[in-house]
Design an enzyme around this catalytic site. Structure first.
Site, PDB file in Angstrom:
ATOM      1  CD  GLU A 199     -25.730   8.683  49.542  1.00 31.88           C
ATOM      2  OE1 GLU A 199     -24.763   8.608  48.781  1.00 31.88           O
ATOM      3  OE2 GLU A 199     -26.419   7.688  49.867  1.00 31.88           O
ATOM      4  CG  HIS A 253     -26.412  15.401  43.304  1.00 32.17           C
ATOM      5  ND1 HIS A 253     -26.021  15.402  42.006  1.00 32.17           N
ATOM      6  CD2 HIS A 253     -26.323  14.125  43.729  1.00 32.17           C
ATOM      7  CE1 HIS A 253     -25.728  14.164  41.641  1.00 32.17           C
ATOM      8  NE2 HIS A 253     -25.899  13.364  42.668  1.00 32.17           N
TER       9      HIS A 253
HETATM   10  C1  SDX Z   1     -23.694  10.963  46.100  1.00 27.16           C
HETATM   11  O1  SDX Z   1     -22.389  12.563  41.614  1.00 27.16           O
HETATM   12  C2  SDX Z   1     -23.258  11.649  41.915  1.00 27.16           C
HETATM   13  O2  SDX Z   1     -24.069  11.238  41.104  1.00 27.16           O
HETATM   14  C3  SDX Z   1     -23.149  11.095  43.328  1.00 27.16           C
HETATM   15  C4  SDX Z   1     -24.288  10.192  43.773  1.00 27.16           C
HETATM   16  C5  SDX Z   1     -24.293   8.873  43.030  1.00 27.16           C
HETATM   17  O3  SDX Z   1     -25.359   8.268  42.903  1.00 27.16           O
HETATM   18  O4  SDX Z   1     -23.184   8.407  42.669  1.00 27.16           O
HETATM   19  O5  SDX Z   1     -25.517  10.860  43.569  1.00 27.16           O
HETATM   20  C6  SDX Z   1     -24.156   9.825  45.244  1.00 27.16           C
HETATM   21  O6  SDX Z   1     -22.535  11.130  46.275  1.00 27.16           O
HETATM   22  C7  SDX Z   1     -24.705  11.941  46.626  1.00 27.16           C
HETATM   23  C8  SDX Z   1     -24.076  13.062  47.499  1.00 27.16           C
HETATM   24  C9  SDX Z   1     -23.741  12.487  48.884  1.00 27.16           C
HETATM   25  N1  SDX Z   1     -22.946  13.479  49.625  1.00 27.16           N
HETATM   26  C10 SDX Z   1     -23.500  14.206  50.609  1.00 27.16           C
HETATM   27  O7  SDX Z   1     -24.684  14.186  50.917  1.00 27.16           O
HETATM   28  C11 SDX Z   1     -22.496  15.103  51.316  1.00 27.16           C
HETATM   29  C12 SDX Z   1     -23.080  16.483  51.487  1.00 27.16           C
HETATM   30  N2  SDX Z   1     -23.185  17.150  50.189  1.00 27.16           N
HETATM   31  C13 SDX Z   1     -22.085  17.966  49.767  1.00 27.16           C
HETATM   32  O8  SDX Z   1     -20.885  17.883  50.334  1.00 27.16           O
HETATM   33  C14 SDX Z   1     -22.182  18.491  48.338  1.00 27.16           C
HETATM   34  O9  SDX Z   1     -23.477  18.870  48.120  1.00 27.16           O
HETATM   35  C15 SDX Z   1     -21.691  17.581  47.219  1.00 27.16           C
HETATM   36  C16 SDX Z   1     -20.305  17.136  47.462  1.00 27.16           C
HETATM   37  C17 SDX Z   1     -22.597  16.414  47.078  1.00 27.16           C
HETATM   38  C18 SDX Z   1     -21.718  18.386  45.920  1.00 27.16           C
HETATM   39  O10 SDX Z   1     -20.963  19.511  46.126  1.00 27.16           O
HETATM   40  P1  SDX Z   1     -20.405  20.440  44.927  1.00 27.16           P
HETATM   41  O11 SDX Z   1     -21.236  20.289  43.721  1.00 27.16           O
HETATM   42  O12 SDX Z   1     -18.940  20.213  44.773  1.00 27.16           O
HETATM   43  O13 SDX Z   1     -20.686  21.876  45.492  1.00 27.16           O
HETATM   44  P2  SDX Z   1     -19.721  22.637  46.477  1.00 27.16           P
HETATM   45  O14 SDX Z   1     -19.055  21.682  47.422  1.00 27.16           O
HETATM   46  O15 SDX Z   1     -18.864  23.521  45.650  1.00 27.16           O
HETATM   47  O16 SDX Z   1     -20.752  23.500  47.336  1.00 27.16           O
HETATM   48  C19 SDX Z   1     -21.308  24.699  46.773  1.00 27.16           C
HETATM   49  C20 SDX Z   1     -21.784  25.516  47.959  1.00 27.16           C
HETATM   50  C21 SDX Z   1     -20.680  25.645  49.021  1.00 27.16           C
HETATM   51  O17 SDX Z   1     -20.904  26.855  49.698  1.00 27.16           O
HETATM   52  P3  SDX Z   1     -19.769  28.015  49.509  1.00 27.16           P
HETATM   53  O18 SDX Z   1     -18.474  27.416  49.992  1.00 27.16           O
HETATM   54  O19 SDX Z   1     -19.767  28.335  48.024  1.00 27.16           O
HETATM   55  O20 SDX Z   1     -20.284  29.109  50.391  1.00 27.16           O
HETATM   56  O21 SDX Z   1     -22.862  24.828  48.603  1.00 27.16           O
HETATM   57  C22 SDX Z   1     -22.479  24.475  49.927  1.00 27.16           C
HETATM   58  C23 SDX Z   1     -20.976  24.519  49.974  1.00 27.16           C
HETATM   59  O22 SDX Z   1     -20.524  24.804  51.294  1.00 27.16           O
HETATM   60  N3  SDX Z   1     -22.977  23.113  50.176  1.00 27.16           N
HETATM   61  C24 SDX Z   1     -23.440  22.696  51.337  1.00 27.16           C
HETATM   62  C25 SDX Z   1     -23.829  21.364  51.124  1.00 27.16           C
HETATM   63  N4  SDX Z   1     -23.594  21.035  49.858  1.00 27.16           N
HETATM   64  C26 SDX Z   1     -23.054  22.126  49.273  1.00 27.16           C
HETATM   65  N5  SDX Z   1     -23.553  23.307  52.546  1.00 27.16           N
HETATM   66  C27 SDX Z   1     -24.070  22.558  53.544  1.00 27.16           C
HETATM   67  N6  SDX Z   1     -24.472  21.279  53.430  1.00 27.16           N
HETATM   68  C28 SDX Z   1     -24.372  20.653  52.235  1.00 27.16           C
HETATM   69  N7  SDX Z   1     -24.778  19.407  52.119  1.00 27.16           N
END
Ligand code: SDX
Length: 365
Positions: A307, A248
């Protein structure tokens, strides 16, 4: 000195709001002064929507039920536009298209119709894609009960209606998430509540945001049994996939909504669409995912977000995974509208700066 660009606007405070606070360090969600556990499973969605809209529309009806029920009946008239072309789209694209047929504006009537739209249109689309005729809304029912009745073609059990109501309340508002921010940007141009809602629906569709729950069922079905979890998850991460339901932008601890929804799945229990042992299997997958993410990203907390148990709950209520994001919109729309009105009440046009890094003209003008 040029200003630093904030990647993804992380840590940028873009608005003051009275609507909700997401405390990422404490893992706490406050909506209009109430903590989530005072609301989830304790307040009806209609009353939560009234709480969110209070102060933004002048006089509000004491009970949102009749107005929202009447709005469901009104928007149902648009269902006649549901043709084979729309039915060939994904449920959220078809729901968005039907919502786009609603007249724009800023009145409370427009707001009620927009709050009714995701529910009525999703039900008609899901039934249409299953070759079934749409079910006309019953304005005397609660929003959650009528949603289930319009989808299933039968009255829901009280436990089913309570479980869906808990979900709608839990996801109704959540600070400046991507879809709410999109709704505020559009509202800030004075385009109208329908335009702001369509922006919210479009942003919510993305798999990094509201599009996450459907693929979680695919993950659980792909894993099949707890002993396969580690291998499946490691293969997914090796492919560069994100594990849907984890991580998140704001929460650096477990999303408080995860346990609120897990409790709702437990309360719904067997006798619903929950396969015996499904919750225990999902918990085993969750623990495996958390352990592997911790191993892979030791410097980044990637905990369970809203989720993961959304997917279990909506599966238990027999929504098709392809429509999970539409159900998210059914709850979040009350928040989008409240934020749009708040933006209109005190905000300016949202227009950030950018730093030009492209080529300059050859000849100075
Ligand atoms: C919602 O913002 C809100 O409030 C949203 C929400 C709401 O109520 O409106 O809460 C609802 O959208 C919840 C999130 C649903 N999405 C998912 O579950 C999709 C999977 N999660 C991710 O894609 C990610 O965690 C995000 C998009 C939710 C947040 O990502 P950020 O803050 O932009 O962080 P990032 O993408 O820069 O990741 C940082 C690191 C990366 O590794 P590096 O490239 O630095 O090596 O963490 C890794 C990412 O690859 N990472 C994950 C991951 N989430 C982050 N790796 C594997 N699986 C994951 N789920």
């Amino acid at each position: 000195m040029s200003k630093k660009i904030s990647d993804g606007l992380e840590d940028v405070v873009a608005a003051a709001t009275v609507l909700s606070e997401v405390d990422g360090q404490a893992g706490r969600l406050i909506i209009r002064g109430h903590s989530l556990d005072e609301l989830a499973g304790r307040i009806a969605y209609e009353d939560l929507a009234r709480l969110l809209w209070t102060g933004f529309f002048g006089d509000l009806p004491g009970d949102f039920g009749p107005a929202l029920g009447a709005a469901r009946v009104q928007v149902f008239e648009e269902v006649s536009a549901l043709d084979t072309g729309l039915l060939a789209l994904s449920p959220i694209e078809a729901m968005r298209a039907l919502t786009a047929r609603l007249a724009d504006g800023d009145s409370l009537d427009v707001a009620f119709r927009l709050m009714a739209a995701p529910a009525v249109f999703t039900a008609a689309v899901v039934r249409g894609q299953a070759g079934e005729a749409p079910v006309r809304p019953d304005p005397t029912l609660s929003h959650a009960a009528d949603i289930l009745r319009m989808i299933k073609g039968r009255a829901p059990t009280e436990a089913e209606a309570t479980a869906l109501d808990t979900y709608l309340v839990t996801v109704s508002d959540h600070g400046l998430n991507a879809s709410t921010f999109a709704a505020r940007v559009v509202a800030s141009t004075r385009a109208g509540l329908a335009s702001a809602t369509l922006a919210g629906i479009s942003a919510l569709k993305g798999p990094l945001h509201g599009g996450a729950p459907g693929p979680i069922i695919d993950m659980l079905d792909g894993i099949g049994a707890p002993e396969n979890a580690r291998a499946w998850i490691e293969d997914a991460l090796a492919r560069g996939d994100r594990l849907m339901g984890f991580g998140h932008r704001v929460y650096r601890v477990r999303d408080p909504r995860a346990d609120a929804l897990k409790k709702a799945v437990r309360r719904l229990g067997d006798g619903s669409n929950v396969l015996p042992g499904r919750l225990a299997f999902a918990e085993a997958v969750e623990q495996a995912a958390l352990a592997i993410l911790k191993e892979r990203k030791p410097d980044r907390t990637l905990d369970t977000n809203v989720e993961f148990y959304t997917a279990l709950l909506l599966e238990a209520l027999a929504f098709p995974p392809s429509a999970f994001t539409c159900v998210f919109a059914m709850g979040r729309v009350a928040g989008w509208i409240a934020h749009a009105r708040e933006q209109l009440a005190g905000g300016r046009l949202i227009r950030p700066q950018s730093r030009y890094i492209g080529p300059l003209p050859k000849v100075a003008a």
